[in-house]
Design an enzyme around this catalytic site. Structure first.
Site, PDB file in Angstrom:
ATOM      1  CD  GLN A   1      -1.652   8.330  -5.009  1.00  0.00           C
ATOM      2  OE1 GLN A   1      -2.183   7.458  -4.670  1.00  0.00           O
ATOM      3  NE2 GLN A   1      -0.171   7.690  -5.286  1.00  0.00           N
TER       4      GLN A   1
ATOM      5  CE1 TYR B   1      -6.243   2.103 -11.026  1.00  0.00           C
ATOM      6  CE2 TYR B   1      -4.163   2.354  -9.776  1.00  0.00           C
ATOM      7  CZ  TYR B   1      -5.402   2.115 -10.090  1.00  0.00           C
ATOM      8  OH  TYR B   1      -5.750   0.938  -9.190  1.00  0.00           O
TER       9      TYR B   1
ATOM     10  NE  ARG C   1       3.763   5.769  -5.982  1.00  0.00           N
ATOM     11  CZ  ARG C   1       3.859   4.329  -5.319  1.00  0.00           C
ATOM     12  NH1 ARG C   1       2.374   4.228  -6.518  1.00  0.00           N
ATOM     13  NH2 ARG C   1       4.836   3.752  -5.018  1.00  0.00           N
TER      14      ARG C   1
ATOM     15  N   GLY D   1       5.892   0.667   1.211  1.00  0.00           N
ATOM     16  CA  GLY D   1       4.439   0.363   1.598  1.00  0.00           C
ATOM     17  C   GLY D   1       3.998  -1.167   2.444  1.00  0.00           C
ATOM     18  NE  ARG D   2       3.817  -4.850  -0.974  1.00  0.00           N
ATOM     19  CZ  ARG D   2       4.186  -5.957  -1.815  1.00  0.00           C
ATOM     20  NH1 ARG D   2       4.333  -7.194  -1.451  1.00  0.00           N
ATOM     21  NH2 ARG D   2       5.604  -5.954  -2.470  1.00  0.00           N
TER      22      ARG D   2
END
Length: 360
Positions: A98, A177, A224, A315-316
């Site tokens: 990424q 971001y 993404r 993810g988690r």
């Protein structure tokens, strides 16, 4: 009807299942942003994912403000990534890097310079630094003359990623971001070709994505986005129009897949009542769509059944369950993630989550 455990074509990659590992910052690199040997073990443990999307990896020193996060702009970093990608491949896996520029969400004590963004608006809250949390600093707006150089850093990082053994790259355009700061009008107040209309605000994303696709192949280039609700102070007044513009900008490039992090009203790590934008994107983007955030096996399968998504990223759950596809397939219980070790520098809470046979 497809299941989570059926193969899927993602550009040039054939994923053996539709359970993807979402990007997760873990802060196990060095202070010079060089990957460490334990990272090879971490990603190898999770190689059963249909595809691993690596943690955010800095395209430049300017864009990487997270302490101990890895980069991919230097020869030293490229060489240190090679054992990581090799470990994944030796275990039968696939991995994309990424590509990350954090924009205004950095501190000069980490990057060595004033943060940059689409516009000179200071983010709310505090930023991580090696000396603890600090208030965000006011960024400066990138000039038109700087944008070709910015695009070139993504191209260089993508080529470095391929040299390091990654199967492809994902351009991080989500979570407040830099690229997201251009996409959304809550932050982007520019009056040039990169501001104003949704089509103008998607220009930087389109130009970076096209340049990277030209360099390494569209089938090895993914993106993404996060288009519903506020992400670290970044939001948009008309997410539907922006989502349509993003889909229309990416559609002609033929990328491997588009991943969308979508906040939900009851989200466990960020929540929003803004409707999910994936149905709008689906109308205008015909490539593979990967959805993310707060999924379990049943809700993931439901979005595959509807045709909305071709894969789901976790993810988690993957952080705490290295063998997540096996657990979901067996209906087995999941290990609980340990938030206090998410960003520490040691092996605890990183390499010691037990696989199913040991957990039993």
């Amino acid at each position: 009807m497809v299941s989570l455990f059926d193969p899927v074509q993602l550009g040039d990659i054939i994923a053996p299942n539709r359970v993807l590992m979402a990007p997760l910052t873990r802060a196990r690199a060095t202070r010079d942003h060089v990957p460490t040997p334990m990272m090879a073990d971490y990603y190898r443990q999770r190689a059963s994912a249909g595809l691993i999307i690596s943690e955010g990896t800095g395209v430049s020193r300017q864009g990487l403000g997270w302490p101990y996060a890895p980069g991919i702009w230097s020869d030293e970093q490229v060489e240190a990534w090679k054992p990581v990608t090799q470990a994944v491949h030796d275990a039968g896996g696939r991995i994309f890097a990424q590509l990350w520029h954090m924009g205004r969400l950095v501190h000069s004590s980490v990057t060595g310079e004033q943060p940059v963004s689409s516009s000179p608006l200071t983010a709310p809250g505090h930023v991580h630094s090696y000396e603890g949390n600090r208030p965000y600093e006011q960024p400066r707006a990138l000039t038109l003359e700087e944008i070709p150089g910015l695009i070139a850093t993504y191209v260089s990082a993508a080529r470095n990623a391929r040299s390091a053994g990654f199967d492809g790259v994902q351009i991080h355009a989500a979570n407040g971001y830099l690229i997201d700061e251009f996409l959304r009008n809550g932050v982007n107040h520019r009056d040039d070709d990169y501001g104003g209309s949704p089509e103008n605000r998607t220009r930087l994303l389109r130009e970076i994505t096209q340049a990277v696709a030209d360099a390494i192949g569209a089938g090895r280039t993914a993106v993404r986005v996060s288009l519903n609700g506020t992400s670290q102070g970044t939001d948009d007044s008309d997410p539907a129009s922006l989502s349509r513009a993003v889909a229309q900008a990416l559609e002609p490039i033929g990328i491997a897949f588009l991943e969308m992090r979508e906040l939900k009203p009851n989200g466990t790590r960020g929540a929003s009542d803004v409707p999910r934008q994936s149905p709008i994107v689906r109308e205008h983007f015909t490539g593979p769509l990967v959805l993310n955030s707060d999924y379990d096996a049943a809700s993931a399968q439901a979005d595959l059944d509807s045709g909305l998504a071709q894969a789901i990223s976790f993810g988690r759950p993957f952080l705490a369950n290295p063998d997540l596809p096996d657990r979901l397939s067996a209906g087995a219980p999941l290990n609980e993630a340990q938030p206090d070790t998410f960003y520490t520098q040691g092996a605890e809470g990183y390499l010691d989550y037990p696989p199913l046979e040991r957990a039993a």
